[in-house]
Design a protein around this motif. Structure first.
Motif, PDB file in Angstrom:
ATOM      1  N   PRO A 100       0.807  -1.224   0.000  1.00 55.08           N
ATOM      2  CA  PRO A 100       0.000   0.000   0.000  1.00 55.08           C
ATOM      3  C   PRO A 100       0.842   1.277   0.000  1.00 55.08           C
ATOM      4  CG  PRO A 100      -0.917  -1.563   1.546  1.00 55.08           C
ATOM      5  CD  PRO A 100       0.400  -2.113   1.089  1.00 55.08           C
ATOM      6  N   ILE A 101       1.976   1.275   0.691  1.00 52.68           N
ATOM      7  CA  ILE A 101       2.846   2.455   0.680  1.00 52.68           C
ATOM      8  C   ILE A 101       3.355   2.711  -0.735  1.00 52.68           C
ATOM      9  CG2 ILE A 101       5.079   3.365   1.454  1.00 52.68           C
ATOM     10  CD1 ILE A 101       4.537   1.940   4.146  1.00 52.68           C
ATOM     11  N   ALA A 102       3.790   1.660  -1.418  1.00 57.62           N
ATOM     12  CA  ALA A 102       4.277   1.806  -2.786  1.00 57.62           C
ATOM     13  C   ALA A 102       3.157   2.261  -3.722  1.00 57.62           C
ATOM     14  CB  ALA A 102       4.870   0.484  -3.269  1.00 57.62           C
ATOM     15  N   GLU A 103       1.979   1.674  -3.586  1.00 54.69           N
ATOM     16  CA  GLU A 103       0.845   2.053  -4.445  1.00 54.69           C
ATOM     17  C   GLU A 103       0.474   3.518  -4.279  1.00 54.69           C
ATOM     18  OE1 GLU A 103      -2.104  -0.798  -3.251  1.00 54.69           O
ATOM     19  OE2 GLU A 103      -1.436  -2.265  -4.744  1.00 54.69           O
ATOM     20  N   ILE A 104       0.385   3.968  -3.032  1.00 52.29           N
ATOM     21  CA  ILE A 104       0.042   5.367  -2.786  1.00 52.29           C
ATOM     22  C   ILE A 104       1.135   6.282  -3.329  1.00 52.29           C
ATOM     23  CG2 ILE A 104      -0.208   7.107  -0.960  1.00 52.29           C
ATOM     24  CD1 ILE A 104      -1.786   4.979   0.636  1.00 52.29           C
ATOM     25  N   SER A 105       2.397   5.933  -3.097  1.00 54.95           N
ATOM     26  CA  SER A 105       3.510   6.751  -3.573  1.00 54.95           C
ATOM     27  C   SER A 105       3.489   6.899  -5.087  1.00 54.95           C
ATOM     28  CB  SER A 105       4.841   6.144  -3.133  1.00 54.95           C
ATOM     29  OG  SER A 105       4.914   6.077  -1.733  1.00 54.95           O
ATOM     30  N   ILE A 106       3.300   5.801  -5.791  1.00 50.86           N
ATOM     31  CA  ILE A 106       3.283   5.838  -7.257  1.00 50.86           C
ATOM     32  C   ILE A 106       2.089   6.624  -7.765  1.00 50.86           C
ATOM     33  CG2 ILE A 106       2.980   4.397  -9.316  1.00 50.86           C
ATOM     34  CD1 ILE A 106       4.735   2.291  -7.804  1.00 50.86           C
TER      35      ILE A 106
END
Length: 144
Positions: A100-106
């Motif tokens: 989820p951190i990667a998804e939100i960041s992207i």
């Protein structure tokens, strides 16, 4: 700080320090704060190194682990040991799930770069609280 005020309104914040993400600095600072405020019951370390430094400070003064608690973010074998082995000054870690951190960041960066959507000052991700009682469900992914 806002969460503490909201969820524990009778708590008193006696000091706020920045140990620069350094374990040794957190140990020294926590010892100084404990000298000035020997009744401190809870320390929140802003990252793993500062949390472990605070826990080491309680160990240095031989504090009763049943009377004090350190909370921070973290994961891994050292943090597992700090939760489950005595004396356990560390009581919990907040950990963010990587996907989820990667998804939100992207998504945020793509919206900014491709569509000109302004960046927010803060983006939130649901964190998981890891304690001595639930750490076994996280252990397998940490020690692979």
């Amino acid at each position: 700080k806002d969460g503490l005020e909201e969820f524990s309104p009778n708590s008193v914040i006696v000091d706020i320090q920045d140990a620069g993400s350094e374990r040794a600095a957190a140990l020294d600072i926590t010892l100084q704060v404990l000298t000035a405020n020997p009744d401190i019951a809870v320390v929140f370390g802003g990252n793993t190194e500062m949390g472990m430094g605070a826990a080491n400070a309680f160990a240095t003064i031989d504090a009763d682990p049943a009377m004090v608690a350190v909370y921070t973010e973290g994961w891994g074998a050292e943090f597992y040991d700090a939760l489950v082995n005595d004396p356990a000054y560390m009581k919990a870690y907040a950990t963010g799930p990587s996907v989820p951190i990667a998804e939100i960041s992207i998504t945020v960066m793509a919206d900014y770069l491709l569509n000109g959507v302004p960046l927010n000052d803060i983006e939130t991700v649901q964190m998981q609280l890891v304690t001595k009682d639930n750490i076994d469900q996280f252990k397998a992914s940490w020690f692979q």
